[in-house]
Design a protein around this motif. Structure first.
Motif, PDB file in Angstrom:
ATOM      1  N   VAL A 298       5.715  -9.530   5.612  1.00 20.11           N
ATOM      2  CA  VAL A 298       6.576  -8.542   6.271  1.00 20.11           C
ATOM      3  C   VAL A 298       6.775  -8.969   7.718  1.00 20.11           C
ATOM      4  CG1 VAL A 298       6.904  -6.109   6.832  1.00 20.11           C
ATOM      5  CG2 VAL A 298       5.638  -6.751   4.764  1.00 20.11           C
ATOM      6  N   PRO A 299       7.999  -9.176   8.169  1.00 21.68           N
ATOM      7  CA  PRO A 299       8.240  -9.728   9.514  1.00 21.68           C
ATOM      8  C   PRO A 299       8.125  -8.692  10.628  1.00 21.68           C
ATOM      9  CG  PRO A 299      10.316  -9.370   8.416  1.00 21.68           C
ATOM     10  CD  PRO A 299       9.244  -9.014   7.405  1.00 21.68           C
ATOM     11  N   THR A 349      -3.161   4.213   8.511  1.00 20.74           N
ATOM     12  CA  THR A 349      -1.901   4.606   9.154  1.00 20.74           C
ATOM     13  C   THR A 349      -1.013   3.395   9.413  1.00 20.74           C
ATOM     14  OG1 THR A 349      -2.952   6.516  10.213  1.00 20.74           O
ATOM     15  CG2 THR A 349      -0.882   5.739  11.164  1.00 20.74           C
ATOM     16  N   LEU A 350      -1.604   2.343   9.940  1.00 18.58           N
ATOM     17  CA  LEU A 350      -0.830   1.138  10.213  1.00 18.58           C
ATOM     18  C   LEU A 350      -0.303   0.508   8.921  1.00 18.58           C
ATOM     19  CD1 LEU A 350      -3.011  -0.516  12.997  1.00 18.58           C
ATOM     20  CD2 LEU A 350      -0.809   0.621  13.289  1.00 18.58           C
ATOM     21  N   ILE A 351      -1.150   0.462   7.908  1.00 19.33           N
ATOM     22  CA  ILE A 351      -0.731  -0.108   6.624  1.00 19.33           C
ATOM     23  C   ILE A 351       0.419   0.700   6.032  1.00 19.33           C
ATOM     24  CG2 ILE A 351      -1.448  -0.470   4.230  1.00 19.33           C
ATOM     25  CD1 ILE A 351      -2.479  -2.628   6.069  1.00 19.33           C
ATOM     26  N   CYS A 355       4.118  -0.761   5.142  1.00 18.87           N
ATOM     27  CA  CYS A 355       4.710  -0.618   3.804  1.00 18.87           C
ATOM     28  C   CYS A 355       6.102  -0.008   3.895  1.00 18.87           C
ATOM     29  CB  CYS A 355       3.810   0.236   2.917  1.00 18.87           C
ATOM     30  SG  CYS A 355       2.291  -0.589   2.368  1.00 18.87           S
ATOM     31  N   LYS A 356       6.288   0.962   4.790  1.00 23.66           N
ATOM     32  CA  LYS A 356       7.614   1.560   4.992  1.00 23.66           C
ATOM     33  C   LYS A 356       8.607   0.510   5.494  1.00 23.66           C
ATOM     34  CE  LYS A 356       6.090   6.289   6.106  1.00 23.66           C
ATOM     35  NZ  LYS A 356       6.038   7.321   7.189  1.00 23.66           N
ATOM     36  N   LYS A 360      12.003  -0.802   3.725  1.00 26.88           N
ATOM     37  CA  LYS A 360      13.271  -0.758   4.458  1.00 26.88           C
ATOM     38  C   LYS A 360      13.936  -2.121   4.462  1.00 26.88           C
ATOM     39  CE  LYS A 360      15.273   0.674   8.865  1.00 26.88           C
ATOM     40  NZ  LYS A 360      15.002   1.227  10.214  1.00 26.88           N
ATOM     41  N   LYS A 361      13.117  -3.165   4.589  1.00 26.93           N
ATOM     42  CA  LYS A 361      13.632  -4.538   4.602  1.00 26.93           C
ATOM     43  C   LYS A 361      14.313  -4.870   3.289  1.00 26.93           C
ATOM     44  CE  LYS A 361      12.028  -9.314   4.521  1.00 26.93           C
ATOM     45  NZ  LYS A 361      10.855 -10.209   4.416  1.00 26.93           N
ATOM     46  N   HIS A 362      13.775  -4.356   2.171  1.00 22.60           N
ATOM     47  CA  HIS A 362      14.282  -4.672   0.846  1.00 22.60           C
ATOM     48  C   HIS A 362      15.435  -3.772   0.410  1.00 22.60           C
ATOM     49  CE1 HIS A 362      10.183  -6.707  -0.173  1.00 22.60           C
ATOM     50  NE2 HIS A 362      11.002  -7.495   0.500  1.00 22.60           N
ATOM     51  N   ASP A 363      15.704  -2.711   1.171  1.00 28.85           N
ATOM     52  CA  ASP A 363      16.811  -1.813   0.835  1.00 28.85           C
ATOM     53  C   ASP A 363      18.174  -2.482   1.047  1.00 28.85           C
ATOM     54  OD1 ASP A 363      15.133   0.192   0.086  1.00 28.85           O
ATOM     55  OD2 ASP A 363      15.244   1.285   1.993  1.00 28.85           O
TER      56      ASP A 363
END
Length: 363
Positions: A298-299, A349-351, A355-356, A360-363
């Motif tokens: 995840v970038p 929380t960070l994880i 993940c969100k 979002k990147k894949h949407d």
């Protein structure tokens, strides 16, 4: 992002991977399984590929290993494989017939020019490049006599000597690798080559040592040259699991913004007397979750700061991060505090936020 003026080189193609000519810098490693053990070697190749290895090299000591190589290439056609061969030109011919994607051989060590030409012709017919591999422990007698020791100029001259033999056979689909166990010698030898030839260069510090020391030597040697625009493909040589070589190689590229694809980047403070949270085990737990959930691709930039005095300001370019407070963690985005969470909630929380971002990147 910092950019580096890359040295202009010829380009070769190893299977589906390009080396040189402006192509992304590729990461290589080498199997350390029994070259006759098909299943173990296949499993290690797949593990290396999964870790991000672009090209995998295998030792080919005898004809039985050539037969195993043929099975491996048939089983894994999409993974570029390199046959590492010394002295016996017939093994090189056999590896080419087996469908290997590159040959590592030193032309001066396989006999007279007729044998070199046989290998060069077979490789050219199949559009397979040849990598010349020189290291400080295998210099030719006449070059050692000239220089007295494997100094950088001697290493470079040896590589050019082998290249000239292939050129005599009208073969120029070449990559050059000059390695030394001394970091300064490796750096200087490659600088000399970068001035004298336009063949793509494979970088590495040979016999670098353990996972810890070998990674440091490799980062200094490879990183110095890459920062000067020298180098087209790399291998971190470690006395350790080859998968670690790949991870360390990719980390070197990422540190110089040279990794072809973006990945998660962590910035964290070294801790001091102002630190209000136990940052070291917290970061370890976070990295373990990244690996468990395969989130390193995840970038995003994530910051771990030990205090709320300077933390958010020092990491304001991070996409998300945490700064330690008295028994709490302050979650922030781009330096702006968003919420306070308890210590045991920081990593989850960070994880969750990462993940969100991934979704979002894949949407």
């Amino acid at each position: 992002m910092t950019t580096y003026a890359r040295r202009i080189t010829r380009q070769i193609k190893v299977g589906n991977t390009l080396i040189g000519g402006g192509a992304p810098i590729s990461v290589q490693s080498m199997t350390n399984t029994d070259p006759l053990d098909f299943e173990a070697t296949r499993a290690q190749i797949l593990a290396l590929h999964e870790a991000g290895c672009d090209i995998v090299r295998l030792a080919i000591p005898n004809a039985a290993a050539v037969r195993t190589l043929a099975r491996l290439k048939e089983s894994l056609p999409e993974i570029p494989l390199v046959a590492d061969i010394h002295f016996d030109y017939k093994l090189a011919l056999g590896a080419l017939e087996a469908g290997v994607d590159k040959i590592r051989i030193n032309p001066g060590n396989i006999g007279d020019i007729s044998r070199v030409r046989a290998v060069a012709d077979a490789a050219q017919k199949r559009f397979v490049p040849i990598r010349i591999g020189v290291n400080s422990g295998s210099l030719e007698k006449h070059i050692l006599e000239k220089y007295g020791a494997p100094v950088p100029a001697a290493l470079a001259e040896s590589a050019l000597y082998h290249a000239a033999i292939l050129e005599e056979c009208d073969f120029r689909d070449i990559a050059i690798s000059v390695k030394a166990s001394t970091v300064r010698d490796m750096i200087e030898a490659n600088r000399i080559l970068a001035e004298k030839t336009d063949y793509p260069l494979h970088l590495g510090v040979t016999e670098a040592g353990s996972a810890h020391m070998g990674s440091i030597k490799s980062a200094v040697g490879i990183g110095t040259l890459l920062s000067e625009g020298i180098g087209d493909t790399i291998r971190v040589s470690l006395t350790a699991d080859p998968v670690l070589e790949v991870k360390e190689g990719r980390a070197i590229l990422a540190s110089l913004d040279l990794l072809n694809e973006k990945q998660l980047n962590i910035v964290s403070c070294p801790t001091c007397g102002r630190t209000k949270i136990d940052l070291i085990p917290l970061l370890d737990a976070f990295e373990a979750e990244l690996d468990r959930l395969s989130l390193r691709s995840v970038p995003v930039k994530v910051a771990f700061m030990g205090c709320i005095v300077n933390g958010p300001g020092e990491a304001k370019e991070a996409d998300i991060g945490v700064a330690g407070g008295d028994g709490i963690g302050v979650i922030f985005r781009h330096g702006v505090p968003m919420e306070k969470v308890k210590m045991d909630e920081i990593v989850p929380t960070l994880i969750k936020e990462i993940c969100k971002m991934k979704e979002k990147k894949h949407d």
